[in-house]
Design an enzyme around this catalytic site. Structure first.
Site, short mmCIF file in Angstrom:
data_model
loop_
_atom_site.label_atom_id
_atom_site.label_comp_id
_atom_site.label_asym_id
_atom_site.label_seq_id
_atom_site.Cartn_x
_atom_site.Cartn_y
_atom_site.Cartn_z
N VAL A 109 0.86 -1.20 0.00
CA VAL A 109 0.00 0.00 0.00
C VAL A 109 0.89 1.24 0.00
O VAL A 109 1.71 1.44 0.89
CB VAL A 109 -0.96 0.00 1.21
CG1 VAL A 109 -2.06 -1.03 1.01
CG2 VAL A 109 -0.23 -0.26 2.52
N GLU A 110 0.72 2.06 -1.03
CA GLU A 110 1.50 3.28 -1.18
C GLU A 110 0.85 4.16 -2.22
O GLU A 110 -0.06 3.74 -2.95
CB GLU A 110 2.94 2.95 -1.58
CG GLU A 110 3.06 2.09 -2.84
CD GLU A 110 4.49 1.70 -3.16
OE1 GLU A 110 5.33 2.62 -3.28
OE2 GLU A 110 4.77 0.49 -3.28
N TYR A 111 1.30 5.39 -2.30
CA TYR A 111 0.84 6.27 -3.36
C TYR A 111 1.65 5.97 -4.63
O TYR A 111 2.86 5.75 -4.57
CB TYR A 111 1.03 7.74 -2.97
CG TYR A 111 0.21 8.17 -1.78
CD1 TYR A 111 -1.17 7.96 -1.74
CD2 TYR A 111 0.82 8.80 -0.69
CE1 TYR A 111 -1.92 8.38 -0.65
CE2 TYR A 111 0.07 9.22 0.40
CZ TYR A 111 -1.30 9.00 0.42
OH TYR A 111 -2.05 9.41 1.51
#
Length: 361
Positions: free
Chosen positions: A246-248
């Site tokens: 999960v990350e941008y």
């Protein structure tokens, strides 16, 4: 030499006729060869050798030769001679082939090399999954994390890979210090990394502990993404726990940024479904900015894998416990063309084996 009957008759006739010739019987019997020669033939200086009797033997007619009995094999019979020259029975010469006793033939002490089978043939020895290789990686952009916080202080190093690493020589990468590998499997609800299956098999064959990760896509439902991951990542013994990344991602077509509460909700749905299927609690991978906005103080009972390539995790994620630390995105290693992500396990070699025994499938 014996006198023939014809010679006796001639002598008797001469005696009865009262022959007055001056040559008597003794002269006839003792006369030698004539001393007269022709002008065209030179007299030899030495006596002419006697001709070979066998060479002078008369030829045998074809029909007579065909009707003669065929000698037995191994017996040579002398050719027929004129009747007046035969003084005794023909001599048969035996030409029996020598008999070889096989038992008496010595056998060599050793067999030919080509026929010798090794008593204990060597087998290809695979890499032992439990063997730990020391770190031999290099870094295109090395960072000084300080002596106390250096990644070199940790015993167990590993990598994470995707299709961007191309063809990987896994046995060579293993010897450079890759003791574990996280391999990208899926992202979103319909994309499979084209190198996943090949990397998954090759990493295991090279003896690495392997796990799969999913890049979470915020524009698809969590259930769809979990189903897609389960469909493509096999449930096998010894695999490391699955990972949710999960990350941008500024390069993604999905630009949506959810609220903190909605982000946590979607993550929980995804992780619950994976844990029910694989029987392992998923690991959360994240980056500093996403963690700051959404995960600080959350999921305290989940293991974390933290990205920190400029400072150690203790400064970037204060108070957060972690299992894996990604300390470089610019690693260099034999077996990989280009750069590769480098990671460490938080613990000693003994703690690594304990964690694997407890967490691996």
């Amino acid at each position: 030499m014996r006198f023939s009957a014809a010679s006796a008759i001639v002598l008797a006739s001469l005696a009865l006729a009262g022959c007055t010739s001056s040559m008597g019987l003794s002269d006839i019997m003792s006369s030698g060869p004539s001393k007269e020669t022709t002008a065209s033939v030179a007299r030899p200086a030495s006596p002419v050798p006697q001709a070979d009797i066998a060479a002078a033997a008369p030829s045998v007619p074809v029909q007579q030769a065909m009707s003669a009995p065929i000698p037995q094999a191994g017996i040579l019979v002398a050719p027929p001679m004129p009747a007046q020259m035969v003084t005794e029975e023909p001599v048969q010469v035996a030409m029996a082939a020598p008999r070889i006793e096989l038992d008496s033939v010595p056998t060599p002490d050793t067999k030919p090399i080509a026929l010798i089978a090794p008593s204990n043939p060597m087998k290809a020895t695979p890499f032992a999954p439990g063997q730990i290789y020391g770190r031999r990686f290099r870094d295109a952009k090395p960072i000084n994390f300080g002596k106390a916080a250096s990644p070199r202080n940790f015993a167990v190093h590993g990598v994470d890979v995707s299709r961007w690493q191309g063809e990987i020589d896994w046995p060579k990468l293993r010897t450079q210090g890759a003791n574990f590998a996280y391999i990208k499997a899926t992202d979103g609800g319909d994309h499979l990394d084209p190198m996943f299956r090949k990397n998954w098999r090759a990493a295991e064959a090279a003896g690495l502990r392997r796990g799969a990760y999913h890049f979470f896509y915020w524009c698809r439902t969590a259930g769809e993404q979990a189903d897609w991951f389960i469909r493509n990542v096999p449930k096998v013994a010894g695999a490391l726990p699955p990972v949710i990344d999960v990350e941008y991602n500024g390069e993604s077509s999905c630009k949506r940024r959810l609220s903190r509460a909605k982000t946590i909700e979607k993550m929980q749905v995804f992780m619950d479904k994976l844990e029910r299927h694989y029987g392992q609690r998923p690991i959360i991978y994240t980056a500093p900015d996403f963690y700051r906005d959404n995960l600080r103080g959350e999921f305290l009972d989940y293991p974390f894998w933290l990205r920190a390539v400029a400072e150690p995790p203790s400064k970037v994620y204060p108070g957060r416990k972690w299992v894996f630390w990604q300390y470089s995105g610019s690693g260099l290693s034999h077996g990989v063309d280009g750069k590769i992500d480098l990671n460490v396990f938080r613990g000693t070699e003994a703690q690594w084996h304990q964690w694997v025994a407890r967490s691996a499938g």
